[in-house]
Each structure stands twice: as C-alpha cells, then as structure tokens.
Design a protein around this motif. Structure first.
Motif, short mmCIF file in Angstrom:
data_model
loop_
_atom_site.label_atom_id
_atom_site.label_comp_id
_atom_site.label_asym_id
_atom_site.label_seq_id
_atom_site.Cartn_x
_atom_site.Cartn_y
_atom_site.Cartn_z
N PHE A 1 28.43 14.76 146.85
CA PHE A 1 29.25 13.84 147.63
C PHE A 1 28.61 13.62 149.00
CE2 PHE A 1 31.78 16.35 144.77
CZ PHE A 1 32.65 15.46 144.17
N GLN A 2 28.57 12.39 149.45
CA GLN A 2 28.09 12.00 150.79
C GLN A 2 26.56 12.09 150.91
OE1 GLN A 2 31.12 14.55 152.69
NE2 GLN A 2 31.84 12.69 153.68
N LEU A 3 26.07 11.66 152.07
CA LEU A 3 24.66 11.30 152.21
C LEU A 3 23.66 12.41 151.88
CD1 LEU A 3 22.47 9.29 152.90
CD2 LEU A 3 22.85 9.77 155.32
N MET A 4 23.69 13.51 152.60
CA MET A 4 22.69 14.57 152.37
C MET A 4 22.78 15.16 150.96
SD MET A 4 20.13 16.13 154.04
CE MET A 4 20.40 16.44 155.78
N PRO A 5 23.98 15.53 150.50
CA PRO A 5 24.08 16.01 149.11
C PRO A 5 23.66 14.95 148.09
CG PRO A 5 26.00 16.69 150.37
CD PRO A 5 25.25 15.73 151.23
N ASN A 6 23.98 13.68 148.36
CA ASN A 6 23.65 12.62 147.41
C ASN A 6 22.16 12.29 147.36
OD1 ASN A 6 26.19 12.17 146.39
ND2 ASN A 6 26.64 10.42 147.69
N THR A 7 21.41 12.76 148.32
CA THR A 7 19.97 12.49 148.34
C THR A 7 19.19 13.79 148.12
OG1 THR A 7 20.05 12.54 150.78
CG2 THR A 7 20.15 10.39 149.71
#
Length: 362
Positions: A88-94
C-alpha cells in the motif's frame, strides 16, 4: 496461509487496515505487517499480527534510502516466506514490491489509495518527481498480480500513462467503513459544518475558510469546525480566519465520531483523493456532504441526493450550498438519511474486504 502487508506509517495499519486484518484472521491466515515506524507496534501486535519496522520516509526519493528499504524488506520476506504480499502507498508499492520480488514471493498485490500530490502539482519540481515516480510504478507493477484502485479516475490515469496493464486493474471504490462503529445519528444542529483533513493546500483548506467567511456574513451564528493536524499549511497561515471567527480550529482527535455527530454536514473541497475516509465515515453517521468535483471526491456523492458536488475552487457556490442546507433543514435531514443508505450500499468495509479476499484467492 501467511499474508504480509507492507505499509507506510504504523498508525495507518490501525486506521485503514484493521478490518482487512480481521477478515484475514477469520480465514485463519497468519498475518504480518512491515511498517516504516514502530509507533503503534504494541497495538498492532494485540491484533495477533507479527510486526516488523523498516524505518524509511515514504516520500523520500533518496536512492540510497530506497535501496536500503528494498534490501531490508527482502531480508524479512526471505525469512518469513509468506504466501502472499499486499503493498500500500508509494514506497511499499515500488521498492516494497521489488523487495518482495527479490525474496522470490510469487503472489504480490498492490493498492493505489490515491494519486496524491505527485499527480496534482505541475511545477517543474513536481514534474520531475512525477517522471521518476511513474518509472518506479511501471517497473514495480510488472511484478504485481493485481493492482487495486479506489476510483476509476486513478485507474484511467495509470492506464493512460502505461504504468499498469488493464487486465491487472481492480476498482473497489474505497476501503470501506465500519458501519456499526460509525452508527447513524440524527442531525441535531442546523448550521454546524465540519472539515476533517490535514492542513494541506491540496485538501482545499483555503476554499473551506473562504466559504465559511461568506456564509457567516449572512448567518453569523453558523459554525465551521476544522479537525486535523498541521501539514504544508500551518496554524499561523490560517490565523486570520480563526481570529475573525470564520472557522473554529479544533486540533486533532483519535475519535472523530463526536464531531461528526455534532455537525450538520461534512465538507471536503479537496483537489484529489482515493476515496476519502472522512466522507465515508460522515455518510455512515448520516451526514450530508459537500465535496469538490475532483477524482475520488465525486465518487462519494449523488448530487442533491446525499449532498452536493461543487467545482473545487468555487467557494462561493460552496457557500450557497451551505446556506441552502441551513435554510432547508428538512432537505438536509433527508440528505443525511440518504447518505447513510449510500454508505450501506457502497462503503460497507465487510463487503469490500470480502471482495478483496476473493481477488487474492483467500
């Protein structure tokens, strides 16, 4: 089955993922969480969840910090060997996804909970950031089996930018709300408005303040309460609106229900959302809504049925809608009841989480 959730702030695990965790536990899943701080470690572990902290800034574009995060996540997942990872969200999603891939996790899912500032702002600085972030999303989502979106606008934008393939996209229209916790309460005040959001320009803070100032010219006894902590806007920046009585700044609160029960309607003139939690909670409580005609916001209102949709910068029309609610209180009460019905039909967290688990094949 073992499922790991990769989050940013640990408080968001409790605020946004608690019902999903409970749904996973009901399916007898072993659940783990990796967050970027440990502030709520004890509360999370009380849910029967294994907790890890990998300290990192979700908004940082420091390449060294990103790769440290990826490496730490990969190490944890290699040891834990979960069957599925949900980010979920930017850092985890990338870089979280990349870490899961490095750990040879075969079943990875991601959720875009709103495009955020990266896709709102258009200064040169933000265009550069957007370029980098899009490259990261495109690379990471090649490894995700499915990518959940909370509204069709975000899905459309990600498809247009070729960040994800259409067959991977799932739209769930919000993460949902606990309809029992946010129980229906009859409206008791006919001229008390509320906004709940961090003090960010992109939330429409100044539009709300200017709307309040206009309404109070006609109805001096109208109240415009604001609940939320400082962000890019500081309390000093809105001091003139506080000092002249346009708004009442109430700080922050762990439980927003008393404030929702006290208000006539909730307002959110935001520039862009996934699907705003404050609106879902307000509708569940039975409150009429005034939102901007922007992605994620307009999805929460059937215009004139459970509230009003207004152009994002048009605080004058927002003021007219507030005055309409004051002068047509019976209609406002009706819209509040309709809001509860809308929430039951669209934002029941149990139904939404059942749908998520079906996609995850749990």
């Amino acid at each position: 089955m073992k499922v790991f959730l990769l989050m940013t702030k640990s408080n968001m695990v409790l605020t946004f993922r608690k019902k999903l965790i409970e749904a996973l536990k009901e399916k007898e899943c072993e659940v783990g969480v990796i967050a970027q701080d440990a502030d709520f470690k004890e509360e999370i572990e009380k849910l029967g969840v294994k907790f890890y902290c990998v300290k990192s800034d979700n908004r940082s574009l420091n390449p060294f910090a990103m790769f440290r995060y990826k490496k730490a996540v990969a190490k944890i997942l290699k040891e834990e060997k979960p069957d599925k990872v949900f980010t979920f969200q930017l850092m985890p999603n990338t870089f979280g996804v990349k870490g899961a891939k490095k750990a040879k996790i075969k079943s990875i899912y991601s959720m875009v909970e709103g495009a955020g500032d990266v896709f709102i702002n258009n200064s040169i600085k933000w265009k550069v950031i957007r370029f980098v972030v899009c490259k990261l999303y495109k690379s990471a989502f090649k490894n995700s089996e499915k990518v959940f979106f909370l509204n069709n606008d975000d899905k459309t934008e990600f498809l247009a930018r070729k960040l994800v393939k259409e067959e991977k996209c799932v739209v769930i229209h919000g993460i949902g709300v606990d309809l029992e916790h946010f129980a229906f309460k009859p409206i008791k005040n006919d001229r008390t408005f509320l906004m709940i959001a961090r003090l960010l320009k992109t939330k429409g803070v100044y539009e709300y303040c200017n709307c309040a100032r206009l309404v109070k010219q006609k109805y001096p006894d109208a109240k415009f309460n604001y609940l939320g902590g400082e962000g890019t806007i500081k309390i000093a920046d809105i001091k003139e609106y506080i000092d002249d009585g346009s708004i009442n700044y109430l700080g922050t609160a762990k439980d927003v229900r008393p404030y929702l029960e006290d208000c006539t309607a909730l307002m959110l003139p935001s520039y862009r959302e996934g699907v705003p939690m404050s609106v879902m909670e307000a509708e569940s409580t039975g409150r009429a809504i005034i939102v901007s005609d922007r992605p994620g916001c307009r999805d929460t209102v059937d215009n004139e049925y459970n509230g009003f949709i207004v152009e994002q910068t048009d605080y004058e029309t927002m003021a007219k809608k507030c005055i309409f609610m004051i002068e047509n209180f019976d209609k406002t009460i009706e819209m509040g009841k309709n809001a509860r019905t809308f929430a039951e039909e669209n934002f029941d967290s149990k139904k939404i989480n059942d749908g998520i688990l079906k996609v995850l094949e749990i």
